[in-house]
Design an enzyme around this catalytic site. Structure first.
Site, PDB file in Angstrom:
ATOM      1  N   GLY A   5      30.763 -10.730  -0.380  1.00  0.00           N
ATOM      2  CA  GLY A   5      31.036  -9.977   0.836  1.00  0.00           C
ATOM      3  C   GLY A   5      30.121 -10.490   1.920  1.00  0.00           C
ATOM      4  O   GLY A   5      29.135 -11.202   1.638  1.00  0.00           O
ATOM      5  N   ASN A   6      30.421 -10.180   3.147  1.00  0.00           N
ATOM      6  CA  ASN A   6      29.543 -10.590   4.235  1.00  0.00           C
ATOM      7  C   ASN A   6      29.760  -9.698   5.440  1.00  0.00           C
ATOM      8  O   ASN A   6      30.846  -9.211   5.697  1.00  0.00           O
ATOM      9  CB  ASN A   6      29.743 -12.072   4.598  1.00  0.00           C
ATOM     10  CG  ASN A   6      31.212 -12.468   4.660  1.00  0.00           C
ATOM     11  OD1 ASN A   6      31.914 -12.088   5.604  1.00  0.00           O
ATOM     12  ND2 ASN A   6      31.690 -13.210   3.670  1.00  0.00           N
TER      13      ASN A   6
ATOM     14  N   SER B  75      25.416 -17.924   2.758  1.00  0.00           N
ATOM     15  CA  SER B  75      26.411 -18.008   1.677  1.00  0.00           C
ATOM     16  C   SER B  75      25.771 -17.934   0.295  1.00  0.00           C
ATOM     17  O   SER B  75      24.813 -18.666   0.017  1.00  0.00           O
ATOM     18  CB  SER B  75      27.182 -19.333   1.813  1.00  0.00           C
ATOM     19  OG  SER B  75      28.169 -19.436   0.813  1.00  0.00           O
ATOM     20  N   GLY B  76      26.294 -17.053  -0.544  1.00  0.00           N
ATOM     21  CA  GLY B  76      25.944 -17.053  -1.968  1.00  0.00           C
ATOM     22  C   GLY B  76      24.482 -16.840  -2.297  1.00  0.00           C
ATOM     23  O   GLY B  76      24.009 -17.309  -3.336  1.00  0.00           O
TER      24      GLY B  76
ATOM     25  N   SER C  66      27.698 -17.836   5.551  1.00  0.00           N
ATOM     26  CA  SER C  66      28.839 -17.462   4.724  1.00  0.00           C
ATOM     27  C   SER C  66      29.986 -18.435   4.975  1.00  0.00           C
ATOM     28  O   SER C  66      30.248 -18.816   6.118  1.00  0.00           O
ATOM     29  CB  SER C  66      29.279 -16.052   5.111  1.00  0.00           C
ATOM     30  OG  SER C  66      30.575 -15.817   4.619  1.00  0.00           O
ATOM     31  N   SER C  67      30.679 -18.824   3.910  1.00  0.00           N
ATOM     32  CA  SER C  67      31.792 -19.773   4.080  1.00  0.00           C
ATOM     33  C   SER C  67      32.906 -19.175   4.937  1.00  0.00           C
ATOM     34  O   SER C  67      33.730 -19.898   5.483  1.00  0.00           O
ATOM     35  CB  SER C  67      32.333 -20.206   2.713  1.00  0.00           C
ATOM     36  OG  SER C  67      32.656 -19.073   1.932  1.00  0.00           O
ATOM     37  N   ASP C  68      32.934 -17.844   5.086  1.00  0.00           N
ATOM     38  CA  ASP C  68      33.934 -17.200   5.937  1.00  0.00           C
ATOM     39  C   ASP C  68      33.513 -17.133   7.401  1.00  0.00           C
ATOM     40  O   ASP C  68      34.201 -16.519   8.216  1.00  0.00           O
ATOM     41  CB  ASP C  68      34.205 -15.776   5.433  1.00  0.00           C
ATOM     42  CG  ASP C  68      34.770 -15.775   4.025  1.00  0.00           C
ATOM     43  OD1 ASP C  68      35.763 -16.474   3.793  1.00  0.00           O
ATOM     44  OD2 ASP C  68      34.209 -15.090   3.150  1.00  0.00           O
TER      45      ASP C  68
ATOM     46  N   HIS D 282      33.555  -8.379   5.648  1.00  0.00           N
ATOM     47  CA  HIS D 282      34.551  -8.880   4.692  1.00  0.00           C
ATOM     48  C   HIS D 282      34.083  -8.528   3.294  1.00  0.00           C
ATOM     49  O   HIS D 282      32.944  -8.798   2.920  1.00  0.00           O
ATOM     50  CB  HIS D 282      34.702 -10.397   4.831  1.00  0.00           C
ATOM     51  CG  HIS D 282      35.609 -10.999   3.796  1.00  0.00           C
ATOM     52  ND1 HIS D 282      36.872 -10.526   3.556  1.00  0.00           N
ATOM     53  CD2 HIS D 282      35.429 -12.048   2.934  1.00  0.00           C
ATOM     54  CE1 HIS D 282      37.441 -11.252   2.596  1.00  0.00           C
ATOM     55  NE2 HIS D 282      36.581 -12.175   2.200  1.00  0.00           N
TER      56      HIS D 282
ATOM     57  N   HIS E   6      35.778  -7.831  -1.016  1.00  0.00           N
ATOM     58  CA  HIS E   6      36.927  -7.820  -1.918  1.00  0.00           C
ATOM     59  C   HIS E   6      36.954  -6.457  -2.606  1.00  0.00           C
ATOM     60  O   HIS E   6      37.141  -6.370  -3.818  1.00  0.00           O
ATOM     61  CB  HIS E   6      36.815  -8.936  -2.953  1.00  0.00           C
ATOM     62  CG  HIS E   6      37.066 -10.306  -2.415  1.00  0.00           C
ATOM     63  ND1 HIS E   6      37.531 -11.332  -3.179  1.00  0.00           N
ATOM     64  CD2 HIS E   6      36.910 -10.819  -1.172  1.00  0.00           C
ATOM     65  CE1 HIS E   6      37.648 -12.431  -2.442  1.00  0.00           C
ATOM     66  NE2 HIS E   6      37.267 -12.143  -1.219  1.00  0.00           N
TER      67      HIS E   6
ATOM     68  N   ASP F  75      41.441   9.910  10.789  1.00  0.00           N
ATOM     69  CA  ASP F  75      40.120  10.087  11.404  1.00  0.00           C
ATOM     70  C   ASP F  75      39.525   8.750  11.844  1.00  0.00           C
ATOM     71  O   ASP F  75      38.595   8.722  12.653  1.00  0.00           O
ATOM     72  CB  ASP F  75      39.161  10.758  10.403  1.00  0.00           C
ATOM     73  CG  ASP F  75      39.391  12.262  10.281  1.00  0.00           C
ATOM     74  OD1 ASP F  75      39.968  12.867  11.202  1.00  0.00           O
ATOM     75  OD2 ASP F  75      38.976  12.838   9.245  1.00  0.00           O
TER      76      ASP F  75
ATOM     77  N   HIS G 168      44.555 -12.012  -0.588  1.00  0.00           N
ATOM     78  CA  HIS G 168      43.119 -12.181  -0.456  1.00  0.00           C
ATOM     79  C   HIS G 168      42.420 -10.805  -0.462  1.00  0.00           C
ATOM     80  O   HIS G 168      42.251 -10.250  -1.543  1.00  0.00           O
ATOM     81  CB  HIS G 168      42.837 -12.988   0.821  1.00  0.00           C
ATOM     82  CG  HIS G 168      41.410 -13.425   0.988  1.00  0.00           C
ATOM     83  ND1 HIS G 168      41.035 -14.332   1.940  1.00  0.00           N
ATOM     84  CD2 HIS G 168      40.277 -13.053   0.359  1.00  0.00           C
ATOM     85  CE1 HIS G 168      39.719 -14.519   1.872  1.00  0.00           C
ATOM     86  NE2 HIS G 168      39.241 -13.758   0.915  1.00  0.00           N
TER      87      HIS G 168
ATOM     88  N   TYR H 229      34.350  16.007  18.044  1.00  0.00           N
ATOM     89  CA  TYR H 229      33.769  15.902  16.703  1.00  0.00           C
ATOM     90  C   TYR H 229      32.330  15.402  16.839  1.00  0.00           C
ATOM     91  O   TYR H 229      32.047  14.561  17.685  1.00  0.00           O
ATOM     92  CB  TYR H 229      34.594  14.928  15.876  1.00  0.00           C
ATOM     93  CG  TYR H 229      34.157  14.797  14.443  1.00  0.00           C
ATOM     94  CD1 TYR H 229      34.749  15.546  13.433  1.00  0.00           C
ATOM     95  CD2 TYR H 229      33.138  13.918  14.106  1.00  0.00           C
ATOM     96  CE1 TYR H 229      34.346  15.415  12.111  1.00  0.00           C
ATOM     97  CE2 TYR H 229      32.725  13.784  12.791  1.00  0.00           C
ATOM     98  CZ  TYR H 229      33.333  14.535  11.794  1.00  0.00           C
ATOM     99  OH  TYR H 229      32.923  14.394  10.495  1.00  0.00           O
TER     100      TYR H 229
END
Lengths: 231, 231, 231, 231
Positions: free
Chosen positions: A27-28, A44-45, A73-75, A94, A96, A119, A170, A228
């Site tokens: 995730g990132n 990344s990683g 991050s590769s994304d 991002h 998964h 909401d 994805h 709210y």
């Protein structure tokens, strides 16, 4: 350089496993400084146990690394495209996460079936088509960003009204005014993805939320006359 | 003897309950030293609260105990067969993790339906047939290993490209270059088993991941020109 | 003012995330002092990490704030209507807990399918209809309370015998003799909502609990000759 | 009186929430001393936070309290009947654990679909019929025990080979040679109940475990020539 933003992005990344949205480093989170048009993103990683705020990488909107010794991050190119095109957003996430990814794998929009959804998301969270071979060859991560932008344009959606998307096959991307709200939107998307899947299983005739209730819930939190929370 | 490897195997076994992959002692991790062709494996049925690194048992590739006062895991002969035949692997994990076991009980391959799968497994994770009476009589645990090897041969699969398998009616085995990566592959298999089951339920027409995206995700992490993570 | 009740309400609110019933601030607990006809409720949208007992807001049965510097929960008018009409109840809980919300989104009553249900709810937990546009325009939160009261009247239900309800498209409200029992009833509703959904999936012909067993379990805990627990 | 057994029963009760088998006080564990034919059981409805070993209640096989100031679990007469009729068992557990209760509500036996099941249960875990009005009137808890015993007699099952049962519309009971093994069997039953439900959903044609594999797994752990674990 952007030390405060690095700290925010670092903390928001640590929030992902705490909220059960990721395993390992899958995730990132990033956030942008709109003054300098530079954004800060997770490397990344790198194991979350050893990652530090100063390991965050600074990039520009063309996807170049401006500062940082680690690979971003590769994304990262996807984030760059989103910041370049969605001018109202300040943070991107991002993951998964399980249930949102299930809808992404199923290739289906997450419909607005309840007020938990309303909401935060003003209507269905869209699912894109699959990326094509030629897009992958041209640059997978950048084209992922372009496909998200195209999907929002085609559907006439405003990024802050529907702060998330699913990539077919994805997983989800969410965003918000800053890194923290992007994470919170990822949590909401994950929860409504789970609830809506089982709502459909329990009652295959279940209706989407009536527009009047969708309006009420979204607007009492996000409209001009929102009431709210605290002032 | 092999003290460093014992520590690695011990720690990898402790990771199984932390990752939610096992209850009680229902699982085992081993790792091999390819110099001496000896592997280290968890003892059978020892409470994780009292187990120590020096309790790990050293075995050879014919399934003999070479060092250790405790009985090795009853699945030890399966590990021996896998190390003997899959020369690229360095660590093996066996669990009865919930969702992977569900696919094993269903007797179905876990198809590649998303990039979470493609980041680790280069295609479907195969499910073997049931073991037969005569195989069980001949030696259940050894024949389990032989059935896995035969399944990979018949399907033309490379062990490190598809680092896991399901035994029909039983549960998963995963492996990797070492004990830690075998555990990580067990975590991924469990997660995609869960996601793919519900993807099918949500949309029974859901397609498998297009080959182009499968290639992209697998190869950006594991291919010759991989660019995921740090150098 | 009502310091003891504020502490109880504060603690009951903290119990919601501990029991896995809410994420972030998506929930609220209140309790009433029947002497003064004033009730104490959580403030709106305040982070549970910084919220204190003295931040609880005191309101009257017409939905006016009597004491407190923060805005009360936006659902406060619903609580006021319930206290005004359900004279036997002392505490109210609202959450968007996952499985109860799934039934609310499906628009279905939660039937009594087992003794876990019968130990707390003396029959099905009803689901209301959707609120209408004119009700929303007139005052969404107050009308939500009125719809709950009307639903109980139409069905001839006693609030303490069936201490909960689902709002179609929204989520559950539960109540009890005090804040703590209202929380416990929310936990039970969430659990039976989960169990009943999967019971239906496992066996679509599954019968509701026979009346004789429903009576036995409800009455051995709540009847005149109850013998569960200590005196 | 029976201080050591009280401590064991107390600790086994605390294990129920740790293993995720119960919420609040919804469960009970007992164990018997076969010398004196007295058994020790949890008191009814006492908060686990304040419960102490000395609060355990001592009862005889006719369901009389022999020692203890608190009321025993309301299910105590069920335990008494089981100890009186199942002479090989030493401990009993009752929970409303989610997935086992789902099968109980569905009124279905849990079939042996995998080796996780076969490692502990030598065949399907039976589900009884509903109790009838006249049985409830005669004595609900005692008749529950008699129905379990009758179910095992009709089916020709040995209590230690199939150490558990489901009551239709209610929940599971499990047992074992002592309190700890009864808890472990409750954990296994809960896990296989979950796995088998989803196995059926994933593949409605999924076969039960072949007898040869059922024999192998049950007997390598529990047979005369068992070789699982340490000597």
């Amino acid at each position: 350089m952007l030390e405060k933003l690095k700290e925010e992005v670092f903390q928001a990344n640590l929030e992902l496993p705490r909220q059960g949205l990721i395993k390992y480093t899958w995730g990132n989170v990033s956030a942008i400084d709109r003054e300098s048009n530079l954004f800060v993103i997770k490397p990344s990683g790198v194991d979350y146990q050893v990652m530090r705020a100063q390991d965050m990488v600074v990039c520009d909107l063309d996807g170049n690394v401006v500062e940082g010794e680690l690979n971003p991050s590769s994304d990262m190119p996807t984030h760059a495209v989103l910041y370049k095109n969605f001018l109202t957003i300040g943070g991107i996430v991002h993951t998964h996460s399980t249930w949102a990814t299930i809808w992404a794998q199923a290739g289906l929009d997450v419909p607005a079936m309840g007020t938990t959804h309303a909401d935060t998301f003003y209507g269905a969270v869209p699912c894109t088509r699959f990326l094509k071979q030629e897009e992958i060859d041209r640059g997978y991560e950048e084209e992922t960003g372009k496909l998200i932008v195209a999907t929002f344009e085609e559907r006439g959606l405003k990024p802050l009204e529907v702060p998330g998307v699913l990539l077919h096959g994805h997983a989800p991307f969410t965003w918000g005014k800053d890194a923290d709200s992007a994470v919170m939107n990822a949590v909401v998307l994950e929860e409504v993805a789970k609830m809506n899947l089982f709502t459909r299983q329990l009652n295959s005739f279940a209706e989407e939320l009536p527009q009047a209730i969708l309006d009420k819930h979204y607007l009492r939190k996000h409209g001009e006359n929102a009431y709210y929370g605290q002032k």
